[in-house]
Design a protein around this motif. Structure first.
Motif, PDB file in Angstrom:
ATOM      1  N   TYR A  17       2.406 -12.518  -2.917  1.00 55.89           N
ATOM      2  CA  TYR A  17       1.761 -10.733  -2.451  1.00 55.89           C
ATOM      3  C   TYR A  17       2.167 -11.477  -1.008  1.00 55.89           C
ATOM      4  O   TYR A  17       1.305 -10.602  -0.240  1.00 55.89           O
ATOM      5  CB  TYR A  17       0.493 -11.593  -2.351  1.00 55.89           C
ATOM      6  CG  TYR A  17      -0.115 -10.824  -4.240  1.00 55.89           C
ATOM      7  CD1 TYR A  17       0.158  -9.580  -4.337  1.00 55.89           C
ATOM      8  CD2 TYR A  17      -0.137 -11.890  -5.089  1.00 55.89           C
ATOM      9  CE1 TYR A  17      -0.820  -8.362  -5.620  1.00 55.89           C
ATOM     10  CE2 TYR A  17      -1.166 -11.548  -6.466  1.00 55.89           C
ATOM     11  CZ  TYR A  17      -1.214  -9.799  -6.176  1.00 55.89           C
ATOM     12  OH  TYR A  17      -1.309  -9.065  -7.763  1.00 55.89           O
ATOM     13  N   TRP A  88       6.857   3.063  -6.686  1.00 56.17           N
ATOM     14  CA  TRP A  88       5.213   3.122  -5.608  1.00 56.17           C
ATOM     15  C   TRP A  88       5.092   5.440  -6.534  1.00 56.17           C
ATOM     16  O   TRP A  88       5.143   5.795  -5.709  1.00 56.17           O
ATOM     17  CB  TRP A  88       6.489   3.738  -4.543  1.00 56.17           C
ATOM     18  CG  TRP A  88       6.363   2.742  -3.224  1.00 56.17           C
ATOM     19  CD1 TRP A  88       5.730   2.032  -3.134  1.00 56.17           C
ATOM     20  CD2 TRP A  88       7.669   2.569  -2.650  1.00 56.17           C
ATOM     21  NE1 TRP A  88       6.346   0.801  -2.753  1.00 56.17           N
ATOM     22  CE2 TRP A  88       7.449   1.527  -2.041  1.00 56.17           C
ATOM     23  CE3 TRP A  88       8.716   3.722  -2.115  1.00 56.17           C
ATOM     24  CZ2 TRP A  88       8.196   0.828  -1.043  1.00 56.17           C
ATOM     25  CZ3 TRP A  88       9.476   3.322  -1.508  1.00 56.17           C
ATOM     26  CH2 TRP A  88       9.990   1.416  -0.704  1.00 56.17           C
ATOM     27  N   VAL A 126       5.594  -6.621  -6.494  1.00 55.67           N
ATOM     28  CA  VAL A 126       4.552  -6.574  -5.510  1.00 55.67           C
ATOM     29  C   VAL A 126       4.396  -5.436  -4.893  1.00 55.67           C
ATOM     30  O   VAL A 126       3.909  -4.175  -4.706  1.00 55.67           O
ATOM     31  CB  VAL A 126       4.598  -7.572  -4.671  1.00 55.67           C
ATOM     32  CG1 VAL A 126       3.083  -7.214  -4.096  1.00 55.67           C
ATOM     33  CG2 VAL A 126       3.946  -8.928  -6.152  1.00 55.67           C
ATOM     34  N   GLN A 127       5.792  -4.558  -3.667  1.00 61.20           N
ATOM     35  CA  GLN A 127       6.107  -4.362  -3.014  1.00 61.20           C
ATOM     36  C   GLN A 127       6.444  -2.587  -3.610  1.00 61.20           C
ATOM     37  O   GLN A 127       6.452  -2.029  -2.588  1.00 61.20           O
ATOM     38  CB  GLN A 127       7.028  -5.000  -1.672  1.00 61.20           C
ATOM     39  CG  GLN A 127       6.464  -5.847  -1.079  1.00 61.20           C
ATOM     40  CD  GLN A 127       4.713  -5.374  -0.659  1.00 61.20           C
ATOM     41  OE1 GLN A 127       4.569  -4.567   0.200  1.00 61.20           O
ATOM     42  NE2 GLN A 127       4.452  -6.903  -0.058  1.00 61.20           N
ATOM     43  N   CYS A 129       5.237  -0.942  -6.392  1.00 62.68           N
ATOM     44  CA  CYS A 129       4.521  -1.228  -7.822  1.00 62.68           C
ATOM     45  C   CYS A 129       3.909  -0.160  -7.353  1.00 62.68           C
ATOM     46  O   CYS A 129       3.588   0.639  -6.588  1.00 62.68           O
ATOM     47  CB  CYS A 129       3.575  -2.088  -8.410  1.00 62.68           C
ATOM     48  SG  CYS A 129       2.334  -2.157  -7.523  1.00 62.68           S
ATOM     49  N   PHE A 131       0.713   2.798  -8.099  1.00 62.52           N
ATOM     50  CA  PHE A 131      -0.902   2.643  -7.905  1.00 62.52           C
ATOM     51  C   PHE A 131      -1.793   3.620  -7.750  1.00 62.52           C
ATOM     52  O   PHE A 131      -1.459   5.039  -8.387  1.00 62.52           O
ATOM     53  CB  PHE A 131      -0.541   2.296  -6.571  1.00 62.52           C
ATOM     54  CG  PHE A 131       0.156   3.661  -5.318  1.00 62.52           C
ATOM     55  CD1 PHE A 131      -0.845   4.406  -4.726  1.00 62.52           C
ATOM     56  CD2 PHE A 131       1.549   3.458  -5.532  1.00 62.52           C
ATOM     57  CE1 PHE A 131      -0.408   5.448  -4.849  1.00 62.52           C
ATOM     58  CE2 PHE A 131       1.779   5.167  -4.713  1.00 62.52           C
ATOM     59  CZ  PHE A 131       1.101   6.084  -4.191  1.00 62.52           C
ATOM     60  N   SER A 154      -0.568  -4.060  -8.390  1.00 58.91           N
ATOM     61  CA  SER A 154      -2.253  -3.611  -7.117  1.00 58.91           C
ATOM     62  C   SER A 154      -2.349  -2.208  -7.431  1.00 58.91           C
ATOM     63  O   SER A 154      -1.511  -1.825  -8.386  1.00 58.91           O
ATOM     64  CB  SER A 154      -1.630  -3.808  -5.987  1.00 58.91           C
ATOM     65  OG  SER A 154      -2.457  -3.273  -4.813  1.00 58.91           O
ATOM     66  N   GLN A 156      -3.955  -0.793  -5.492  1.00 59.37           N
ATOM     67  CA  GLN A 156      -3.523   0.378  -4.177  1.00 59.37           C
ATOM     68  C   GLN A 156      -2.004   0.448  -3.569  1.00 59.37           C
ATOM     69  O   GLN A 156      -1.103   0.131  -4.181  1.00 59.37           O
ATOM     70  CB  GLN A 156      -4.068  -0.153  -2.975  1.00 59.37           C
ATOM     71  CG  GLN A 156      -5.815  -0.452  -3.684  1.00 59.37           C
ATOM     72  CD  GLN A 156      -6.714  -1.281  -2.146  1.00 59.37           C
ATOM     73  OE1 GLN A 156      -8.426  -0.539  -2.234  1.00 59.37           O
ATOM     74  NE2 GLN A 156      -6.462  -2.594  -1.582  1.00 59.37           N
ATOM     75  N   ASP A 157      -1.944   1.322  -3.188  1.00 62.15           N
ATOM     76  CA  ASP A 157      -0.222   1.415  -2.192  1.00 62.15           C
ATOM     77  C   ASP A 157       0.456   0.445  -1.660  1.00 62.15           C
ATOM     78  O   ASP A 157      -0.574   0.303  -0.902  1.00 62.15           O
ATOM     79  CB  ASP A 157      -0.342   2.838  -1.651  1.00 62.15           C
ATOM     80  CG  ASP A 157       1.375   3.157  -0.995  1.00 62.15           C
ATOM     81  OD1 ASP A 157       1.771   2.265  -1.164  1.00 62.15           O
ATOM     82  OD2 ASP A 157       1.426   3.970  -1.072  1.00 62.15           O
ATOM     83  N   PRO A 158       0.752  -0.501  -2.432  1.00 51.74           N
ATOM     84  CA  PRO A 158       1.007  -1.116  -1.793  1.00 51.74           C
ATOM     85  C   PRO A 158       2.489  -1.570  -0.239  1.00 51.74           C
ATOM     86  O   PRO A 158       1.601  -2.578   0.829  1.00 51.74           O
ATOM     87  CB  PRO A 158       2.734  -2.452  -2.485  1.00 51.74           C
ATOM     88  CG  PRO A 158       3.182  -0.795  -3.302  1.00 51.74           C
ATOM     89  CD  PRO A 158       1.878  -0.032  -3.144  1.00 51.74           C
ATOM     90  N   ARG A 159       1.680  -0.191   0.098  1.00 51.22           N
ATOM     91  CA  ARG A 159       2.698  -0.012   1.395  1.00 51.22           C
ATOM     92  C   ARG A 159       1.623   0.336   2.493  1.00 51.22           C
ATOM     93  O   ARG A 159       1.871   0.638   3.600  1.00 51.22           O
ATOM     94  CB  ARG A 159       3.780   1.192   1.222  1.00 51.22           C
ATOM     95  CG  ARG A 159       4.862   1.477   0.515  1.00 51.22           C
ATOM     96  CD  ARG A 159       5.953   2.664   0.382  1.00 51.22           C
ATOM     97  NE  ARG A 159       4.692   3.766  -0.347  1.00 51.22           N
ATOM     98  CZ  ARG A 159       4.959   4.629  -1.064  1.00 51.22           C
ATOM     99  NH1 ARG A 159       5.617   5.438  -0.324  1.00 51.22           N
ATOM    100  NH2 ARG A 159       3.946   4.937  -1.775  1.00 51.22           N
ATOM    101  N   ASP A 161      -2.297  -1.002   3.739  1.00 54.59           N
ATOM    102  CA  ASP A 161      -3.241  -2.232   4.196  1.00 54.59           C
ATOM    103  C   ASP A 161      -4.643  -1.701   4.175  1.00 54.59           C
ATOM    104  O   ASP A 161      -4.951  -1.407   4.891  1.00 54.59           O
ATOM    105  CB  ASP A 161      -2.898  -2.888   5.677  1.00 54.59           C
ATOM    106  CG  ASP A 161      -3.125  -4.659   5.467  1.00 54.59           C
ATOM    107  OD1 ASP A 161      -4.307  -4.547   3.972  1.00 54.59           O
ATOM    108  OD2 ASP A 161      -4.153  -4.440   6.522  1.00 54.59           O
TER     109      ASP A 161
END
Length: 219
Positions: A17, A88, A126-127, A129, A131, A154, A156-159, A161
């Protein structure tokens, strides 16, 4: 009865992560040739491989993983078989509602299959995935899912925070199990999920071994 392993492999330098979490290290530190026995160094963290996590992850003072009653790790489980998701891609409440049968009961485990586990070890795992839209977590909370399992790393949207969806989920001390592999082999359920974390004191979660039995053995 079939017993299916839902745990992803843990190996040296696997996906992460990112900071402040370190990369996983699995290295030999003793060998049969030198000392007469074999041993390895394991550098892990609470989010390594397939892990189980409590609300203490975001709400300090909640129960830690070693404090959770063992019976909460064994659940009647249902599987939402969604269509394979792209990088995404958004997951909606409507498709989840159509995938989960009316027999789902409060406190049961819900496992969500998106096919994303095929990218375990890929640079985008991870980045990139898929969501949840916020409506999905609202649906999950409304259904009172006791343990949520996912084949994505995840919700949540990995883009972004943002931990808001996880906060919504953990608010009532639910358990999160992710990321899983092999959910496409399970069917829709019901069956029994057994997810046993390491009983390490004072931490919010640990890697675990998760298996699915295609019969219901819980009440």
């Amino acid at each position: 009865m079939r017993v299916l392993d839902l745990s992803g492999p843990i190996y040296n330098g696997m996906w992460s992560y990112g900071a402040p979490l370190p990369y996983v290290r699995v290295e030999p530190i003793a060998s049969l040739e030198k000392v007469g026995w074999s041993g390895h160094l394991l550098q892990l963290h609470t989010l390594a491989g397939t892990y189980l996590e409590t609300a203490d992850h975001l709400f300090p003072g909640r129960e830690t993983i070693a404090e959770v009653s063992i019976d909460r790790f064994i659940k009647k489980a249902w599987v939402a078989q969604l269509t394979d998701k792209e990088k995404w891609e958004e997951i909606t409440a409507d498709e989840l509602n159509r995938a989960v049968g009316a027999d789902f009961k409060s406190g049961d485990a819900l496992l969500i299959a998106t096919g994303w586990d095929q990218f375990w070890g890929h640079e985008d795992f991870v980045q990139g995935c898929p969501f949840f839209l916020p409506e999905v977590m609202e649906w999950i909370v409304e259904k009172d899912v006791g343990l949520l399992g996912l084949d994505i790393p995840s919700v949540q949207d990995p883009r972004m925070d943002d931990n808001e969806l996880n906060r919504l989920f953990f608010a009532k001390d639910r358990l999160l199990l992710a990321p899983l592999v092999g959910l496409r082999n399970v069917g829709k359920g019901p069956g029994t999920l057994i997810a046993l974390p390491l009983p390490i004191s004072g931490v919010c979660g640990t890697p675990c071994r998760a298996v699915y039995l295609d019969e219901v053995i819980t009440k």
